[in-house]
Design an enzyme around this catalytic site. Structure first.
Site, PDB file in Angstrom:
ATOM      1  N   ARG A  57       0.868  -1.163   0.000  1.00 45.56           N
ATOM      2  CA  ARG A  57       0.000   0.000   0.000  1.00 45.56           C
ATOM      3  C   ARG A  57       0.915   1.227   0.000  1.00 45.56           C
ATOM      4  O   ARG A  57       2.048   1.166   0.484  1.00 45.56           O
ATOM      5  CB  ARG A  57      -0.901   0.018   1.230  1.00 45.56           C
ATOM      6  CG  ARG A  57      -1.813  -1.202   1.352  1.00 45.56           C
ATOM      7  CD  ARG A  57      -2.616  -1.137   2.649  1.00 45.56           C
ATOM      8  NE  ARG A  57      -3.525  -2.268   2.790  1.00 45.56           N
ATOM      9  CZ  ARG A  57      -3.226  -3.391   3.453  1.00 45.56           C
ATOM     10  NH1 ARG A  57      -2.040  -3.520   4.049  1.00 45.56           N
ATOM     11  NH2 ARG A  57      -4.116  -4.377   3.539  1.00 45.56           N
TER      12      ARG A  57
ATOM     13  N   LYS B 124      -1.964  -2.000   7.883  1.00 42.56           N
ATOM     14  CA  LYS B 124      -3.391  -1.857   8.114  1.00 42.56           C
ATOM     15  C   LYS B 124      -3.862  -2.899   9.129  1.00 42.56           C
ATOM     16  O   LYS B 124      -3.545  -4.078   9.012  1.00 42.56           O
ATOM     17  CB  LYS B 124      -4.150  -2.033   6.798  1.00 42.56           C
ATOM     18  CG  LYS B 124      -5.616  -1.682   6.875  1.00 42.56           C
ATOM     19  CD  LYS B 124      -6.250  -1.756   5.504  1.00 42.56           C
ATOM     20  CE  LYS B 124      -7.727  -1.404   5.566  1.00 42.56           C
ATOM     21  NZ  LYS B 124      -8.380  -1.482   4.242  1.00 42.56           N
TER      22      LYS B 124
ATOM     23  N   HIS C  59      -2.684   1.970  -6.089  1.00 40.76           N
ATOM     24  CA  HIS C  59      -3.252   0.704  -5.636  1.00 40.76           C
ATOM     25  C   HIS C  59      -3.417  -0.295  -6.784  1.00 40.76           C
ATOM     26  O   HIS C  59      -3.490  -1.503  -6.546  1.00 40.76           O
ATOM     27  CB  HIS C  59      -4.598   0.948  -4.940  1.00 40.76           C
ATOM     28  CG  HIS C  59      -4.815   0.075  -3.744  1.00 40.76           C
ATOM     29  ND1 HIS C  59      -4.038   0.170  -2.610  1.00 40.76           N
ATOM     30  CD2 HIS C  59      -5.700  -0.931  -3.502  1.00 40.76           C
ATOM     31  CE1 HIS C  59      -4.458  -0.721  -1.724  1.00 40.76           C
ATOM     32  NE2 HIS C  59      -5.451  -1.400  -2.238  1.00 40.76           N
TER      33      HIS C  59
ATOM     34  N   ARG D 263      -0.605  -2.703  -6.668  1.00 41.72           N
ATOM     35  CA  ARG D 263      -0.809  -3.764  -5.667  1.00 41.72           C
ATOM     36  C   ARG D 263      -1.757  -4.830  -6.204  1.00 41.72           C
ATOM     37  O   ARG D 263      -1.504  -6.036  -6.061  1.00 41.72           O
ATOM     38  CB  ARG D 263      -1.353  -3.141  -4.382  1.00 41.72           C
ATOM     39  CG  ARG D 263      -1.717  -4.127  -3.264  1.00 41.72           C
ATOM     40  CD  ARG D 263      -2.083  -3.341  -2.023  1.00 41.72           C
ATOM     41  NE  ARG D 263      -2.914  -4.074  -1.098  1.00 41.72           N
ATOM     42  CZ  ARG D 263      -2.461  -4.827  -0.098  1.00 41.72           C
ATOM     43  NH1 ARG D 263      -1.160  -4.986   0.063  1.00 41.72           N
ATOM     44  NH2 ARG D 263      -3.296  -5.425   0.729  1.00 41.72           N
TER      45      ARG D 263
ATOM     46  N   HIS E  10      -4.102  -9.675   4.181  1.00 40.94           N
ATOM     47  CA  HIS E  10      -5.563  -9.753   4.303  1.00 40.94           C
ATOM     48  C   HIS E  10      -5.951 -10.623   5.491  1.00 40.94           C
ATOM     49  O   HIS E  10      -5.389 -11.708   5.677  1.00 40.94           O
ATOM     50  CB  HIS E  10      -6.178 -10.351   3.029  1.00 40.94           C
ATOM     51  CG  HIS E  10      -6.127  -9.434   1.848  1.00 40.94           C
ATOM     52  ND1 HIS E  10      -6.282  -9.855   0.550  1.00 40.94           N
ATOM     53  CD2 HIS E  10      -5.948  -8.085   1.781  1.00 40.94           C
ATOM     54  CE1 HIS E  10      -6.193  -8.826  -0.266  1.00 40.94           C
ATOM     55  NE2 HIS E  10      -5.991  -7.741   0.460  1.00 40.94           N
TER      56      HIS E  10
ATOM     57  N   TYR F 289      -9.379 -11.691  -6.532  1.00 43.38           N
ATOM     58  CA  TYR F 289      -8.412 -11.679  -7.641  1.00 43.38           C
ATOM     59  C   TYR F 289      -8.620 -12.846  -8.595  1.00 43.38           C
ATOM     60  O   TYR F 289      -8.153 -12.801  -9.731  1.00 43.38           O
ATOM     61  CB  TYR F 289      -6.977 -11.664  -7.095  1.00 43.38           C
ATOM     62  CG  TYR F 289      -6.664 -10.390  -6.352  1.00 43.38           C
ATOM     63  CD1 TYR F 289      -6.544  -9.178  -7.036  1.00 43.38           C
ATOM     64  CD2 TYR F 289      -6.531 -10.379  -4.963  1.00 43.38           C
ATOM     65  CE1 TYR F 289      -6.294  -7.998  -6.350  1.00 43.38           C
ATOM     66  CE2 TYR F 289      -6.279  -9.206  -4.275  1.00 43.38           C
ATOM     67  CZ  TYR F 289      -6.157  -8.020  -4.979  1.00 43.38           C
ATOM     68  OH  TYR F 289      -5.922  -6.850  -4.302  1.00 43.38           O
TER      69      TYR F 289
END
Length: 347
Positions: free
Chosen positions: A204, A229, A294, A297, A320, A329
């Site tokens: 990120r 995050k 982004h 990424r 995640h 994805y």
């Protein structure tokens, strides 16, 4: 000369999005606002969400009224509770503003008497009535749910507070050829290193700017990402190619505190300047797409999937919490889709 303005959530911050047909006079006027910048993703100018700016564009003001005494006390307790739980200051600010708006709407009512029906009324009579975005509504719901955890003897049922239905938007992905053009567009080694590191490790933008030199472990060929995050540390592998680039960059710039510093020594590189670097790369690479940082990424994750990397490893690499987030994805990977033969070919 017509323009439209609305309140949105962009990168977890409340912003005023102003859009209009390309017009030199309006562009000159919008540039007079402090903190404004153009978002190619939103196709709009984004301004800080301040009372002054809201008033200028005729948007609903938050401070026309204030919560009642009971609400102000509850807000104070809420702020202290979030701080004790180590929420980031940006999250605390966002959630405080959201709940303040909600309590102001019901300032004739005791906080403990607010019910689930009141949340529905607020959504219909404030958020929808003022054409506020679904993402902003979702932010409000998150703040309200967390707030009522701290309220004693409440009528509201936290788990019954519903969220707006989210649009199923697929992540934007670039081809490897497009990524290569973007990463090779800059001759400046610092600019090239920043964009390359984002793609090569699936970072990120905030994670890149928070990096310090000691987070690069060249012996183990890994990068350590601290307090990412969700306050989760993780590691990602470093390719030999990116290590060579980082060594050359380090020799030239010798950063002190942060791996990538701005004009002021010891201060991290500016996030908006990083966006400008990407925009310049797109122009040089002649890529006419609204690419954001982004996207790099997203492209990293998709390219890993297409090369056969197990989705569970991709989940770890991206940081995640839920596999469901990573599974999106699989919907943008073209490897299997390209193998499907269209019945049109048999006609």
């Amino acid at each position: 000369m017509e323009w439209s303005a609305k309140i949105i959530i962009h990168h977890a911050e409340s912003k005023i999005a102003v859009s209009f047909e390309k017009n030199a006079a309006l562009i000159d006027r919008i540039k007079q606002f402090k903190g404004r910048y153009w978002s190619s993703t939103m196709k709009a100018w984004l301004l800080p969400d301040t009372e002054e700016n809201r008033k200028h564009f005729g948007l609903p003001l938050v401070t026309d009224l204030l919560p009642n005494e009971d609400g102000i006390k509850a807000l104070y307790n809420y702020k202290n509770w979030m701080r004790s739980k180590r929420y980031s200051e940006s999250t605390i600010k966002t959630y405080m503003e959201a709940v303040k708006s909600f309590l102001t709407f019901f300032n004739k009512k005791a906080t403990s008497d607010i019910s689930n029906q009141d949340v529905i009324i607020y959504n219909n009579n404030y958020i929808l009535k003022n054409n506020l975005s679904a993402s902003y509504q979702n932010q409000i719901v998150s703040a309200i749910k967390l707030f009522f955890i701290t309220v004693q003897d409440r009528k509201i049922e936290i788990e019954s507070i519903h969220r707006p239905k989210r649009a199923k938007v697929l992540p934007n992905v670039l081809s490897k050829e497009e990524v290569k053009k973007i990463l090779e567009a800059h001759s400046n080694i610092k600019h090239r290193a920043m964009l390359s590191l984002i793609y090569s490790c699936g970072l990120r933008a905030g994670e890149l700017l928070a990096l310090k030199p000691y987070h690069i472990d060249s012996n183990r060929q890994i990068i350590l990402l601290k307090n990412s995050k969700g306050k989760k540390d993780r590691i990602a592998p470093l390719s030999p190619k990116i290590l060579v680039l980082l060594r050359d960059y380090y020799k030239d710039y010798k950063p002190k505190t942060y791996l990538f510093e701005g004009q002021t020594e010891g201060k991290p590189y500016d996030a908006r300047s990083l966006q400008v670097i990407l925009k310049q790369a797109l122009t040089k690479a002649k890529i006419d797409k609204p690419v954001t940082l982004h996207w790099l990424r997203h492209s990293y994750a998709t390219h890993l999937l297409e090369s056969g990397t197990d989705i569970r490893y991709i989940q770890e690499l991206l940081g995640h919490s839920a596999s469901k987030t990573t599974e999106i994805y699989t919907h943008v990977s073209t490897k299997k889709i390209q193998q499907i033969k269209s019945p049109f070919d048999d006609l």
